[in-house]
Scaffold this motif. Sequence first.
Motif, PDB file in Angstrom:
ATOM      1  N   MET A 140       2.798 -13.064   4.212  1.00 43.75           N
ATOM      2  CA  MET A 140       1.873 -11.959   4.799  1.00 43.75           C
ATOM      3  C   MET A 140       1.992 -10.279   4.169  1.00 43.75           C
ATOM      4  N   PRO A 141       3.275  -9.984   3.786  1.00 42.03           N
ATOM      5  CA  PRO A 141       3.147  -8.860   3.180  1.00 42.03           C
ATOM      6  C   PRO A 141       2.360  -8.556   1.934  1.00 42.03           C
ATOM      7  N   ARG A 142       2.134  -9.796   1.104  1.00 39.72           N
ATOM      8  CA  ARG A 142       1.463  -9.731  -0.066  1.00 39.72           C
ATOM      9  C   ARG A 142       0.001  -9.628   0.118  1.00 39.72           C
ATOM     10  N   ILE A 143      -0.491 -10.361   1.385  1.00 38.37           N
ATOM     11  CA  ILE A 143      -1.810 -10.280   1.566  1.00 38.37           C
ATOM     12  C   ILE A 143      -2.126  -8.762   2.086  1.00 38.37           C
ATOM     13  N   ALA A 144      -1.278  -8.396   2.784  1.00 42.43           N
ATOM     14  CA  ALA A 144      -1.585  -6.933   3.228  1.00 42.43           C
ATOM     15  C   ALA A 144      -1.517  -6.185   2.298  1.00 42.43           C
ATOM     16  N   ALA A 145      -0.824  -6.275   1.298  1.00 42.40           N
ATOM     17  CA  ALA A 145      -0.563  -5.095   0.154  1.00 42.40           C
ATOM     18  C   ALA A 145      -2.171  -5.364  -0.558  1.00 42.40           C
ATOM     19  N   GLU A 146      -2.660  -6.498  -0.731  1.00 40.09           N
ATOM     20  CA  GLU A 146      -3.860  -6.839  -1.566  1.00 40.09           C
ATOM     21  C   GLU A 146      -5.076  -6.047  -0.889  1.00 40.09           C
ATOM     22  N   LYS A 147      -4.874  -5.925   0.603  1.00 39.59           N
ATOM     23  CA  LYS A 147      -6.097  -5.368   1.390  1.00 39.59           C
ATOM     24  C   LYS A 147      -5.876  -3.952   0.979  1.00 39.59           C
ATOM     25  N   VAL A 148      -4.657  -3.310   1.151  1.00 39.53           N
ATOM     26  CA  VAL A 148      -4.375  -1.942   0.773  1.00 39.53           C
ATOM     27  C   VAL A 148      -5.119  -1.680  -0.683  1.00 39.53           C
ATOM     28  N   LYS A 149      -4.720  -2.289  -1.511  1.00 41.55           N
ATOM     29  CA  LYS A 149      -5.121  -2.287  -2.972  1.00 41.55           C
ATOM     30  C   LYS A 149      -6.781  -2.212  -3.061  1.00 41.55           C
ATOM     31  N   GLU A 150      -7.347  -3.046  -2.301  1.00 41.90           N
ATOM     32  CA  GLU A 150      -8.859  -3.387  -2.371  1.00 41.90           C
ATOM     33  C   GLU A 150      -9.323  -2.162  -1.691  1.00 41.90           C
ATOM     34  N   ARG A 151      -8.932  -1.557  -0.675  1.00 41.92           N
ATOM     35  CA  ARG A 151      -9.518  -0.593   0.419  1.00 41.92           C
ATOM     36  C   ARG A 151      -9.289   0.996  -0.123  1.00 41.92           C
ATOM     37  N   PHE A 152      -8.138   1.142  -0.798  1.00 44.12           N
ATOM     38  CA  PHE A 152      -7.598   2.320  -1.063  1.00 44.12           C
ATOM     39  C   PHE A 152      -7.438   2.801  -2.511  1.00 44.12           C
ATOM     40  N   SER A 153      -7.371   1.922  -3.505  1.00 40.26           N
ATOM     41  CA  SER A 153      -7.128   2.415  -4.796  1.00 40.26           C
ATOM     42  C   SER A 153      -7.933   3.351  -5.289  1.00 40.26           C
ATOM     43  N   ARG A 154      -7.302   4.190  -6.122  1.00 39.80           N
ATOM     44  CA  ARG A 154      -8.008   5.284  -6.651  1.00 39.80           C
ATOM     45  C   ARG A 154      -7.241   5.956  -7.970  1.00 39.80           C
ATOM     46  N   GLU A 155      -7.741   6.774  -8.704  1.00 39.76           N
ATOM     47  CA  GLU A 155      -6.868   7.229  -9.953  1.00 39.76           C
ATOM     48  C   GLU A 155      -5.609   7.943  -9.243  1.00 39.76           C
ATOM     49  N   SER A 156      -5.597   8.611  -8.259  1.00 39.61           N
ATOM     50  CA  SER A 156      -4.167   9.275  -7.802  1.00 39.61           C
ATOM     51  C   SER A 156      -3.622   8.329  -6.952  1.00 39.61           C
ATOM     52  N   LYS A 157      -2.383   8.609  -6.980  1.00 37.68           N
ATOM     53  CA  LYS A 157      -1.373   7.727  -6.069  1.00 37.68           C
ATOM     54  C   LYS A 157      -1.799   7.461  -4.461  1.00 37.68           C
ATOM     55  N   ILE A 158      -1.675   6.367  -4.029  1.00 40.14           N
ATOM     56  CA  ILE A 158      -2.080   6.435  -2.505  1.00 40.14           C
ATOM     57  C   ILE A 158      -0.766   6.647  -1.783  1.00 40.14           C
TER      58      ILE A 158
END
Length: 237
Positions: free
Chosen positions: A105-123
């Motif tokens: 579950m934590p890995r699945i959630a982290a993948e979603k965060v990366k998918e939705r919010f990844s950008r050049e500056s830190k999230i």
Amino acid sequence: MKNFFTILGGMGTLATESFVRVLNSRTPAHTDQDYLNYILVNHATVPDRTAYILDSSLASPVTALTEDLKQQSALNPHFFVLTCNTAHTFYEELQAVTPIPILHMPRIAAEKVKERFSRESKIRVALLATQGTVNSGAYGREFSDELFEVVYPNQSVQDDVMNLIYRDVKEQKFLNQALYLEILDTMIKQEQCDVVVLGCTELSLMQEVTMNADYPVVDAQSELVDKTIELALAERH
């Protein structure tokens, strides 16, 4: 029964009920036969995960979960769903018990965060979870230092999180929406986080019942539901 998965729940029961309710509501179904085949193990007497992480002299939840995995593996489900974030502290130990995959579950959630919010500056990712999950690093390990900054609540807010999970939901069955929204507001506005990750299934229950909560949230349980449906439907073909 063929083409089924097993849900390891009961940690706690109201949160497991929320998982199953959301699972069924999102399943594309128009007849009884369209719903998913699964076994629900509501093992309510599994020792408290956070209590054990904070004091290893207490009863270990791993013993009970190992028993569940062995019993259910004999039935040969396609995969296991572990509906407790804190229990993922012991993920490697539990996965070693069975060749059948356990969704992370934590890995699945982290993948979603990366998918939705990844950008050049830190999230800036706020993690709301039990003290056990925070201490274990089960979520922190899933976010790279290069892309994300995991922000943990200060002690006052963490106390509020624990009170919401244990005092309100687990002990009193009280869905304290005002406190939940206050916590979200603090992490987004005061701590200036870009997204809040709900790393406890009692918090997922709060997200389910709280209407018009206009905050950037990634709910780990919700993402686990979607992955469960995706995998279960794929097994039908």
